[in-house]
Design a protein around this motif. Structure first.
Motif, PDB file in Angstrom:
ATOM      1  N   SER A  36       0.831  -1.202   0.000  1.00  0.00           N
ATOM      2  CA  SER A  36       0.000   0.000   0.000  1.00  0.00           C
ATOM      3  C   SER A  36       0.869   1.257   0.000  1.00  0.00           C
ATOM      4  O   SER A  36       1.706   1.444   0.879  1.00  0.00           O
ATOM      5  CB  SER A  36      -0.912   0.003   1.237  1.00  0.00           C
ATOM      6  N   ASP A  39      -4.064   5.651   0.091  1.00  0.00           N
ATOM      7  CA  ASP A  39      -5.414   5.092   0.185  1.00  0.00           C
ATOM      8  C   ASP A  39      -5.948   4.694  -1.183  1.00  0.00           C
ATOM      9  O   ASP A  39      -6.885   3.884  -1.275  1.00  0.00           O
ATOM     10  CB  ASP A  39      -6.362   6.105   0.821  1.00  0.00           C
ATOM     11  N   ASP A  40      -5.379   5.267  -2.245  1.00  0.00           N
ATOM     12  CA  ASP A  40      -5.894   5.028  -3.599  1.00  0.00           C
ATOM     13  C   ASP A  40      -4.959   4.211  -4.481  1.00  0.00           C
ATOM     14  O   ASP A  40      -5.358   3.805  -5.574  1.00  0.00           O
ATOM     15  CB  ASP A  40      -6.162   6.371  -4.303  1.00  0.00           C
ATOM     16  N   HIS A 137      -5.944   0.047  -7.566  1.00  0.00           N
ATOM     17  CA  HIS A 137      -6.652   0.646  -6.444  1.00  0.00           C
ATOM     18  C   HIS A 137      -6.918  -0.452  -5.430  1.00  0.00           C
ATOM     19  O   HIS A 137      -7.354  -1.553  -5.807  1.00  0.00           O
ATOM     20  CB  HIS A 137      -7.965   1.271  -6.904  1.00  0.00           C
ATOM     21  N   PRO A 138      -6.668  -0.218  -4.160  1.00  0.00           N
ATOM     22  CA  PRO A 138      -6.874  -1.275  -3.158  1.00  0.00           C
ATOM     23  C   PRO A 138      -8.262  -1.905  -3.198  1.00  0.00           C
ATOM     24  O   PRO A 138      -8.409  -3.099  -2.905  1.00  0.00           O
ATOM     25  CB  PRO A 138      -6.624  -0.553  -1.831  1.00  0.00           C
ATOM     26  N   ASP A 139      -9.274  -1.131  -3.573  1.00  0.00           N
ATOM     27  CA  ASP A 139     -10.631  -1.682  -3.647  1.00  0.00           C
ATOM     28  C   ASP A 139     -10.791  -2.654  -4.805  1.00  0.00           C
ATOM     29  O   ASP A 139     -11.729  -3.466  -4.813  1.00  0.00           O
ATOM     30  CB  ASP A 139     -11.655  -0.559  -3.777  1.00  0.00           C
ATOM     31  N   ASP A 140      -9.908  -2.560  -5.809  1.00  0.00           N
ATOM     32  CA  ASP A 140      -9.991  -3.416  -6.988  1.00  0.00           C
ATOM     33  C   ASP A 140      -9.016  -4.587  -6.927  1.00  0.00           C
ATOM     34  O   ASP A 140      -8.960  -5.390  -7.860  1.00  0.00           O
ATOM     35  CB  ASP A 140      -9.711  -2.600  -8.251  1.00  0.00           C
ATOM     36  N   ASP A 197     -14.943  -4.828 -13.372  1.00  0.00           N
ATOM     37  CA  ASP A 197     -15.705  -3.898 -12.532  1.00  0.00           C
ATOM     38  C   ASP A 197     -17.205  -3.993 -12.783  1.00  0.00           C
ATOM     39  O   ASP A 197     -17.993  -3.348 -12.085  1.00  0.00           O
ATOM     40  CB  ASP A 197     -15.225  -2.466 -12.755  1.00  0.00           C
ATOM     41  N   GLN A 200     -19.377  -9.353 -10.048  1.00  0.00           N
ATOM     42  CA  GLN A 200     -18.819  -9.688  -8.737  1.00  0.00           C
ATOM     43  C   GLN A 200     -17.715 -10.728  -8.919  1.00  0.00           C
ATOM     44  O   GLN A 200     -17.944 -11.930  -8.836  1.00  0.00           O
ATOM     45  CB  GLN A 200     -19.905 -10.213  -7.801  1.00  0.00           C
TER      46      GLN A 200
END
Length: 328
Positions: A36, A39-40, A137-140, A197, A200
């Motif tokens: 990391s 945050d993005d 991106h951490p969310d991806d 994206d 799921q």
């Protein structure tokens, strides 16, 4: 090095890590490390290299680069930087290495990344690959450990590259450049990410040296779910079955089988040739995509529009960790 021998080596090494920043390290046997930065933005780091799989230096460079880049795609990321890793004999002409490097450079360019140097050593046998840096991106971020119960697992390339490579080295295939398995090894795994994206997608990995069974087993162990393979749905390259029956299964397939078969259960009458190919070590193999069952059909359709002939080959179910192969 085989997984069992490697595990014995690694257990004696204490690797320093920052638990707050290292999102993925050694604990999950994943495709790459992820760190990391903000945050993005998370950094993906991987490397891979091997000896020639085809005689043509340019094709070899392309295949090796595609193979290394695949680890970044398997994490849901985009490669941005690459560096060459080279071992090369002093007895060979320099122009051979130039063609290998050009193949790698062209594949990195195709991936939209930058090639920025590397390191060379004199070696008895040519070796080539890349160290690749990517971002996500951490969310991806995807890993091999996010499978959910009921997920269907898609495979985006047929099996059999290890057998085909053995056939090429043995002179049983004359036209490497137009061979479907070689074409597949040259193909980047990036196009599937265009649709991640929209659905799921819970987990992803690529099929490489540990074969289909080895990589599915990693997904099973890290998610504590049983992976049930529908053997009839597994795609195999043309001629791979025949060459396997002819005895061209590579040594790595036998090592994989010795390491993993104790974790495999079966129902129905085994197809021994297909069973062997499930352990075949793949070079620049396809992605294993774990997707929610309700999204699988639509994702398949979208992949077909990208000329990716994916197949649903397995399902994740509650049960004992491991693999179950359904032959009928």
């Amino acid at each position: 090095m085989g997984p069992r021998a490697l595990a014995q080596v690694l257990r004696h090494v204490d690797f320093p890590a920052d638990p707050e920043k290292l999102l993925i390290g050694l604990d999950k046997a994943d495709d790459a490390a992820v760190y990391s930065l903000t945050d993005d933005i998370a950094l993906i780091q991987t490397l891979d290299f091997f000896t020639p799989v085809v005689d043509d230096p340019y094709l070899f460079g392309q295949i090796a680069a595609a193979n290394a880049l695949s680890d970044v795609y398997a994490m849901g990321g985009q490669p941005i930087l690459a560096m060459n890793i080279v071992g090369f004999p002093s007895c060979l002409e320099g122009k051979i290495l130039s063609r290998i490097l050009q193949g790698g450079a062209d594949k990195v360019k195709e991936a939209g990344a930058n090639l920025c140097g590397g390191h060379t050593v004199v070696d008895e046998e040519p070796k080539y690959g890349l160290s690749v840096t990517g971002i996500v991106h951490p969310d991806d971020l995807l890993s091999n450990s996010g499978i959910k119960e009921g997920d269907l697992i898609l495979l985006t390339k047929p099996l059999g590259t290890g057998v085909i490579i053995s056939a090429l080295k043995g002179g049983f295939i004359a036209d490497a450049e137009n061979n479907p398995a070689v074409t597949s090894m040259l193909t980047l795994n990036n196009r599937a990410l265009n649709y991640f994206d929209q659905y799921q997608i819970n987990a992803c990995t690529d099929v490489t040296g540990f074969g289909l069974i080895g990589h599915l087993l990693e997904m099973s162990e890290n998610s504590s779910l049983e992976i049930q393979i529908d053997a009839a749905e597994i795609p195999v390259f043309a001629d791979a079955r025949e060459f396997s029956e002819f005895g061209l299964l590579p040594a790595g397939a036998y090592k994989n089988r010795d390491n993993y078969q104790k974790f495999v259960a079966e129902s129905g009458e085994r197809d021994q040739t297909l069973y062997d190919l499930m352990y075949d070590p793949q070079t620049s193999g396809g992605l294993l995509i774990s997707v929610a069952e309700e999204d699988a059909a639509d994702l398949l359709i979208d992949l077909y529009t990208e000329d990716i002939e994916a197949a649903v080959i397995a399902k994740a179910e509650k049960g004992k960790k491991g693999i179950k192969i359904k032959w009928d």
